[in-house]
Design an enzyme around this catalytic site. Structure first.
Site, PDB file in Angstrom:
ATOM      1  CG  ASP A 469      19.073 -11.871 -15.491  1.00 35.54           C
ATOM      2  OD1 ASP A 469      18.111 -12.652 -15.376  1.00 35.54           O
ATOM      3  OD2 ASP A 469      19.931 -11.981 -16.403  1.00 35.54           O
ATOM      4  CG  ASP A 497      28.437 -14.460 -12.333  1.00 37.47           C
ATOM      5  OD1 ASP A 497      27.795 -15.541 -12.284  1.00 37.47           O
ATOM      6  OD2 ASP A 497      29.563 -14.361 -12.846  1.00 37.47           O
ATOM      7  CB  VAL A 498      24.122 -17.444  -9.395  1.00 41.23           C
ATOM      8  CG1 VAL A 498      22.834 -16.653  -9.237  1.00 41.23           C
ATOM      9  CG2 VAL A 498      24.181 -18.158 -10.737  1.00 41.23           C
ATOM     10  CG  ASN A 524      13.991 -18.289 -11.538  1.00 38.13           C
ATOM     11  OD1 ASN A 524      13.277 -19.244 -11.793  1.00 38.13           O
ATOM     12  ND2 ASN A 524      14.137 -17.258 -12.370  1.00 38.13           N
ATOM     13  CE1 TYR A 590      17.545 -26.609 -16.896  1.00 37.03           C
ATOM     14  CE2 TYR A 590      16.190 -28.585 -16.950  1.00 37.03           C
ATOM     15  CZ  TYR A 590      16.334 -27.237 -16.652  1.00 37.03           C
ATOM     16  OH  TYR A 590      15.289 -26.536 -16.117  1.00 37.03           O
ATOM     17  CE  LYS A 594      17.281 -26.107 -13.156  1.00 30.95           C
ATOM     18  NZ  LYS A 594      16.882 -24.995 -12.280  1.00 30.95           N
TER      19      LYS A 594
END
Ligand code: ZN
Length: 702
Positions: A469, A497-498, A524, A590, A594
């Protein structure tokens, strides 16, 4: 250096704690057993055993002579009286009238003599303990003793170093033959205080708990002093020390090699899917220095220092040179040779035996990479750690043996006898492996409600789970919460950190050094922003795209490189959203991110298939957390509540009523869906979208 840890005060505490219920003999037996267990130079994990001869009453109130001896499944370090089952002594001693006895007969007689039929099965050395008249008997596989006894002239070395109160017996199979040998030795030399069993270990004995324990310490210490003096006399100052300029590879380089080695081992068997295992990587100075010794390869190729270790580490360990390590094909070849040699060892030694004897898996459990360190493998993380602890002590003992003489392991035929001895295999127990046994999963955004739900389901199924996370403290909290629910779970919390490829690369490397690699990836992490297109700030839009879309790309990209190195397949589940098919007004950032992420998932399904990696998507909706709040709902909940004029409870109710099934969607629903998509149950499925939304017609995949 071993030393006596006996303390009168502590001994008194044990008598106070256990004396009333179990008697003073057993209380002191528990105490000195734990003292032995505390010192890793004496015993490791389930190794060693202890006993005391005492008296106990049966149901009729008759007093009997009994042997309280360590039972299987207990470690000396934390043994309790329940770990020392009572066996009636006289019937055991009568058995010595027999010329021979099969193992099955011996076990039957021992079990028949238990005062409590449900007690753990007494040690395989029960008859040996019964054969000696002394009240207390202590047995260890002390490192220094094994350094002396794995030698061509072992008997001379033992006599020279330990004196004339110590008997020496050549290698004999444990069980009845060894017990008889000890019985005969004692009859000839009743003055003995200890017996050294070549290539096995040492027994000490006395009528007093402290004396028996301290004899053990005294003789092991004498062996240690002897070995050290020999090393010093030889001028071996730098024994297992590194030159100060020894190069150390980067963590990333090591992690890549670890992924290659674990993957090659997983793929070494034909037939059923990859044999994935959990790993432990160690690279302290001693191990690295050992791996650079000219005799390293030879020492690794020989058997263990005591045969009891074979069921945890296999006989030989695998050696990989630093040139081989980064090269998948060369590593695979080395593993293949190991497997072939194991097959040949089995074939040679199983010839002429029970035709039903099944070969155990022929995969290595300990692998040294030249100059870098040691990788151990096991069916779970604990088994890998046990193998690593044993290997760590073994290589020091082997190297010392070669310094003072020539290390000589037990011949392969004798080792085989022990490895395939039914009583030895019984020590491992017959556990059915969980669905994801040996696998390693990495989840991004794991600190939120859905992340925890997924982590819980994967951990329950036996996977080691890396909870990553952006907020390390929250990830650690999530891991702590899971540990309360699943005390046996293998978990690691990491900051990742993605949106930063360096951070993602580091997290994969750290997870690899902890567990051995990555088999399951669950992108996720996500964020949301509520704004109409008319009011949308480009900066906010960009940020959502960066985390949800670019973040998924970076994760998939790193995962692909790891999967290719490992070559052992894998599974990815992209956490998309109901919004992919049914977007919402004022939710453009969003929904668009997505939709893009979902599309990337399909691309990954196309690209990763050649790696044997399946990629599927989960479209969830309205998942609220309980123990852990949902990060997403913390971001958008207040806006949603305001626009609909509802409080939080009302909002949950609203979403439930909106669904076809009128069902609240929980983090576990999502977790179970992910578990299905990563397990063999869905082995023929890739590129699909599974909805977990309570049923929303507008969001049916199409
Ligand atoms: Zn033993």
């Amino acid at each position: 250096m071993v030393q006596s840890l006996w303390n009168d005060g502590e001994a008194g505490e044990f008598i106070a704690r256990y004396g009333r219920a179990y008697g003073e003999d057993l209380a002191l037996r528990v105490y000195t057993s734990r003292l032995i267990g505390r010192d890793e130079d004496l015993v490791l994990h389930g190794g060693g055993n202890t006993s005391v001869k005492t008296r106990a009453k049966n149901l009729l109130g008759e007093e009997l002579d009994v042997l309280a001896i360590k039972g299987s499944g207990w470690n000396l370090v934390d043994i309790e009286p329940a770990g020392l089952p009572l066996v009636e002594l006289e019937p055991l001693r009568k058995l010595f009238a027999l010329a021979s006895m099969s193992d099955a007969e011996m076990v039957n007689e021992i079990r028949r003599g238990l005062l409590d039929s449900k007690a753990p099965i007494p040690s395989v050395e029960t008859l040996l303990h019964a054969a000696l008249p002394h009240k207390f008997v202590d047995h260890t596989h002390a490192d220094a003793i094994l350094t002396l006894t794995n030698q061509a002239d072992a008997a001379t070395l033992v006599e020279e170093s330990l004196g004339d109160r110590v008997g020496v017996l050549p290698w004999t199979m444990p069980g009845y033959p060894l017990a008889q040998a000890v019985l005969e030795l004692h009859a000839r030399r009743p003055e003995l205080e200890a017996v050294v069993l070549l290539q096995h270990g040492i027994f000490s004995f006395a009528d007093d708990a402290r004396e028996s324990y301290e004899r053990m310490i005294r003789y092991v210490r004498a062996a240690e002093d002897f070995v050290r003096a020999k090393l010093e006399a030889k001028g071996t100052k730098a024994f297992l020390k590194l030159e100060s300029d020894t190069e150390r590879p980067s963590a990333a380089t090591v992690a890549q090699a670890v992924q290659i080695v674990r993957g090659a081992v997983a793929c070494a068997l034909e037939g059923d899917g990859p044999a994935r295992m959990h790993c432990s990587w160690r690279d302290d100075e001693t191990l690295r220095a050992f791996s650079l010794r000219p005799d390293c390869r030879d020492l690794l190729s020989q058997g263990p220092i005591t045969p009891d270790h074979v069921i945890r580490t296999k006989g030989p360990y695998l050696f990989v040179s630093k040139e081989q390590a980064p090269d998948r094909d060369r590593v695979a070849k080395a593993v293949e040779e190991y497997v072939q040699q194991y097959g040949a060892y089995f074939k040679t030694n199983a010839a002429g035996r029970d035709a039903g004897l099944q070969m155990l898996d022929p995969l290595p459990r300990v692998v040294f990479i030249e100059g870098w360190g040691m990788l151990s493998l096991g069916v779970d993380k604990r088994a890998a750690e046990v193998a690593a602890d044993i290997a760590q002590h073994s290589v020091v003992s082997k190297a010392a043996a070669n310094e003072i003489g020539h290390f000589r392991a037990l011949p392969a035929a004798e080792l085989f006898e022990m490895e395939y001895w039914s009583l030895e295999q019984a020590k491992l127990g017959k556990k059915t492996l969980p669905r994801l046994a040996g696998q390693i999963a990495l989840i991004s955004g794991a600190a939120g409600a859905i992340g925890v739900g997924i982590a819980e389901c994967l951990a329950e199924a036996g996977a080691a789970v890396v909870l990553t996370d952006l907020d390390l403290a929250r990830a650690e909290n999530a891991a702590a919460l899971l540990r309360e629910r699943l005390p046996e779970a293998t978990l690691l919390a990491l900051k990742m950190d993605v949106t930063d490829e360096i951070s993602v690369g580091e997290a994969f490397a750290v997870a690899t050094l902890e567990f051995g690699g990555i088999d399951i990836v669950v992108p996720n992490a996500g964020m949301a922003h509520v704004a109409t297109l008319e009011e949308m700030e480009p900066a906010n839009f960009r940020q959502v795209m960066e985390v949800n879309l670019t973040g998924t790309m970076i994760l998939l990209s790193e995962a692909a490189r790891v999967f290719r190195r490992q070559g052992s397949g894998g599974a990815v589940v992209v956490q998309a959203s109901k919004n992919v098919f049914a977007p919402g007004a004022a939710f453009g950032a969003y929904s668009a991110s997505k939709a893009g992420q979902h599309q990337l998932g399909k691309i990954a399904a196309l690209e990763f298939a050649e790696l044997g990696v399946r990629v599927n998507m989960v479209n969830a909706d309205a998942v609220f957390g309980d123990a852990v709040p949902s990060g997403l709902w913390e971001q958008v909940g207040p806006e949603r509540m305001k626009s609909r004029g509802l409080d939080e409870k009302g909002l949950r109710e609203f979403y439930r009523e909106r669904s076809l099934l009128k069902k609240s969607v929980t983090p576990r629903h999502v977790g179970e869906a992910v578990l299905f998509l990563v397990s063999d149950a869905s082995a023929a499925t890739t590129g699909v979208t599974l909805t977990v939304d309570g049923g929303i017609a507008a969001a049916f995949p199409r």
